[in-house]
Structure formats: structure tokens, C-alpha cells
Design an enzyme around this catalytic site. Sequence first.
Site, mmCIF file in Angstrom:
data_model
loop_
_atom_site.group_PDB
_atom_site.id
_atom_site.type_symbol
_atom_site.label_atom_id
_atom_site.label_comp_id
_atom_site.label_asym_id
_atom_site.label_seq_id
_atom_site.Cartn_x
_atom_site.Cartn_y
_atom_site.Cartn_z
ATOM 1 N N SER A 1 0.832 -1.208 0.000
ATOM 2 C CA SER A 1 0.000 0.000 0.000
ATOM 3 C C SER A 1 0.863 1.253 0.000
ATOM 4 C CB SER A 1 -0.933 0.012 1.210
ATOM 5 O OG SER A 1 -1.493 1.305 1.333
ATOM 6 N N ASP B 1 -4.563 3.303 -2.671
ATOM 7 C CA ASP B 1 -5.739 3.642 -1.861
ATOM 8 C C ASP B 1 -6.288 5.013 -2.236
ATOM 9 O OD1 ASP B 1 -6.083 1.473 0.127
ATOM 10 O OD2 ASP B 1 -4.028 2.004 0.678
ATOM 11 N N ASP C 1 -6.828 -6.338 4.144
ATOM 12 C CA ASP C 1 -6.211 -5.007 4.107
ATOM 13 C C ASP C 1 -6.379 -4.332 5.459
ATOM 14 O OD1 ASP C 1 -5.251 -2.526 3.377
ATOM 15 O OD2 ASP C 1 -6.924 -2.035 2.034
ATOM 16 N N MET D 1 -12.055 4.011 -1.973
ATOM 17 C CA MET D 1 -12.851 4.301 -0.775
ATOM 18 C C MET D 1 -13.554 5.621 -1.045
ATOM 19 S SD MET D 1 -10.008 3.115 2.004
ATOM 20 C CE MET D 1 -8.700 3.220 0.799
ATOM 21 N N HIS E 1 -0.700 -1.591 -4.197
ATOM 22 C CA HIS E 1 -2.052 -1.254 -3.724
ATOM 23 C C HIS E 1 -2.184 0.266 -3.652
ATOM 24 C CE1 HIS E 1 -5.739 -2.304 -1.426
ATOM 25 N NE2 HIS E 1 -5.454 -1.260 -0.646
ATOM 26 N N MET F 1 -9.026 7.807 -1.534
ATOM 27 C CA MET F 1 -9.988 8.280 -0.525
ATOM 28 C C MET F 1 -10.525 9.633 -0.966
ATOM 29 S SD MET F 1 -8.003 7.386 3.009
ATOM 30 C CE MET F 1 -7.083 5.850 3.235
ATOM 31 N N HIS G 1 -7.852 0.490 -4.792
ATOM 32 C CA HIS G 1 -8.880 0.338 -3.752
ATOM 33 C C HIS G 1 -9.615 1.671 -3.619
ATOM 34 C CE1 HIS G 1 -9.640 -0.349 0.874
ATOM 35 N NE2 HIS G 1 -10.754 -0.344 0.174
ATOM 36 N N MET H 1 -11.923 -6.015 4.548
ATOM 37 C CA MET H 1 -11.161 -5.038 5.343
ATOM 38 C C MET H 1 -10.937 -5.596 6.752
ATOM 39 S SD MET H 1 -10.359 -2.453 3.472
ATOM 40 C CE MET H 1 -9.644 -1.455 4.781
HETATM 41 C C1 DX5 Z 1 -6.820 1.715 4.905
HETATM 42 C C2 DX5 Z 1 -6.206 1.316 3.592
HETATM 43 C C3 DX5 Z 1 -5.069 0.378 3.711
HETATM 44 C C4 DX5 Z 1 -3.898 0.887 4.502
HETATM 45 C C5 DX5 Z 1 -3.224 -0.282 5.139
HETATM 46 O O1 DX5 Z 1 -8.014 2.378 4.682
HETATM 47 O O2 DX5 Z 1 -7.175 0.695 2.773
HETATM 48 O O3 DX5 Z 1 -4.654 -0.096 2.437
HETATM 49 O O4 DX5 Z 1 -2.967 1.579 3.723
HETATM 50 O O5 DX5 Z 1 -2.227 0.192 5.952
HETATM 51 P P1 DX5 Z 1 -1.490 -0.717 7.028
HETATM 52 O O6 DX5 Z 1 -0.906 -1.897 6.326
HETATM 53 O O7 DX5 Z 1 -0.467 0.212 7.583
HETATM 54 O O8 DX5 Z 1 -2.533 -1.113 8.048
HETATM 55 ZN ZN ZN Z 2 -6.504 -0.335 0.934
#
Ligand code: DX5
Ligand code: ZN
Length: 217
Positions: free
Chosen positions: A7, A34, A171, A67, A32, A36, A65, A136
Site C-alpha cells: 500500500s 488507496d 487489508d 474508498m 495497492h 480516498m 482500492h 477489510m
Molecule cells: C486503509 C487502507 C489500507 C492501509 C493499510 O483504509 O485501505 O490499504 O494503507 O495500511 P497498514 O498496512 O499500515 O494497516
Molecule cells: Zn486499501
Amino acid sequence: MIKTSASLLACDLSDISGELSRCRAAGVDWIHFDVMDGAFVDQITYGSPVLKCVRRSTDMFLDVHLMVNDPESQIKFFAEAGADLISFHIESKSDPRSTLELIRSSGVKSALAVKPGTPVEEVFPLLPLCDMVLVMTVEPGYGGQAFIPETLDKIRALRSFAGAELDIEVDGGINAKTAPLVREAGANVLVAGTGLFKAEDMAQANAALKASQKGAE
Ligand code: DX5
Ligand code: ZN
């Protein structure tokens, strides 16, 4: 086969191409990404123009991913930017069926994501349209959170319903301690941000995520 997905949330964003090279050299399988939107979750990260730069810097598999509240409107941008797989939340406002179909018709692999509080059974009727399900293991929104052990039963229920073929990704809070638990429960794609980028030795951390239960501490 167990795959790892790094990630980028936890990487040094001022040197994305260096961080991508570090992942490849460490034996990481996927990247990965992310996304948001500041609405579905609190923060805003990055979008498809940044993914386009990542795509130019690496030929690694890009696991996006989303969100965001309205993933359906974003699919064309991320497909064009070079996503290999797009996951979005069943809790979002988009219609899951038409969004999954749109992802596939854009030539991208499709996945549904479920938050810790959402029963995994909600994805069962949609599995024929999914290449992967993302369970998740923390509340989405932040990196560096602690793994929620109650999510293990959901992974088990999904694996037993879906059979061996479906990719099940986890994740949040995945590290050398929690990886054996999720692998035993049936997950085969392990996302790690902190667990990889903040490790002293990324190659060693990656190997620990992938190791057989016996080998991993
Ligand atoms: C959280 C993300 C994850 C996050 C995981 O909302 O979807 O992908 O980056 O981070 P770690 O591995 O640090 O928990
Ligand atoms: Zn993620």
C-alpha cells in the site's frame, strides 16, 4: 499461492518511482493504490492522474482500492490510467452490479470490498461478477491501525462459500504476526503498508507475509 500488495499510503510519496523499485526488488507482487475522497472516509489521498504516473514508472500489477462514495463515476478514469484491478465498497452509493459490470467491460479485474461491520454474506449473490473480494481487517480510512481479529470469521465464511478459485484480499494491520492468521482463514492476497514500507528490511518483511504458517513467526 499467496500474493502481497504494497500500500503506497505508507511509502515516501516524494520518491514514488524509487519506492516502486524497492517493492519490485523486495519480491512484492502487487501495488495497492488507496483512493480516498474525504466523504466515504475522512481523508483525501490521490486519484487517477497520480495512478497514471505510477503506471509509467512500473509494470507491476496495480490494485486500486476505491474508498469513495460514487465509485461508478470513477471507473473510466482509473481504467484509462492503467489499473489492473479495481475494488470498491459495497457500502458505497453506486449500484454494485452495474459497477462490477462496468469494471469488467473496461478490461479491468473487478472486486468488492467489505468493511469490518458489514456481513460478508452480502457479497455472495454478486460473486459471479467478482474476480476478488477485499475483506477489510481495519476500518477504512487510515494506515497503521491494529488488525481486528473478528474479521477472521468472515474470511473463513467467504472461503468456504466461494471455494478455492476466488482471490480473497485482506487489508489493514497485516504484518508477520497477523499474516499467518489471515492465511489460515483463507486469504491469499495480503495488503501491507506499514508492514512493508516501514520495515527495516522490506524483502524480509515480504517473505514473512508470504511464508508458510510453520515458517512465519
Ligand atoms: C486503509 C487502507 C489500507 C492501509 C493499510 O483504509 O485501505 O490499504 O494503507 O495500511 P497498514 O498496512 O499500515 O494497516
Ligand atoms: Zn486499501
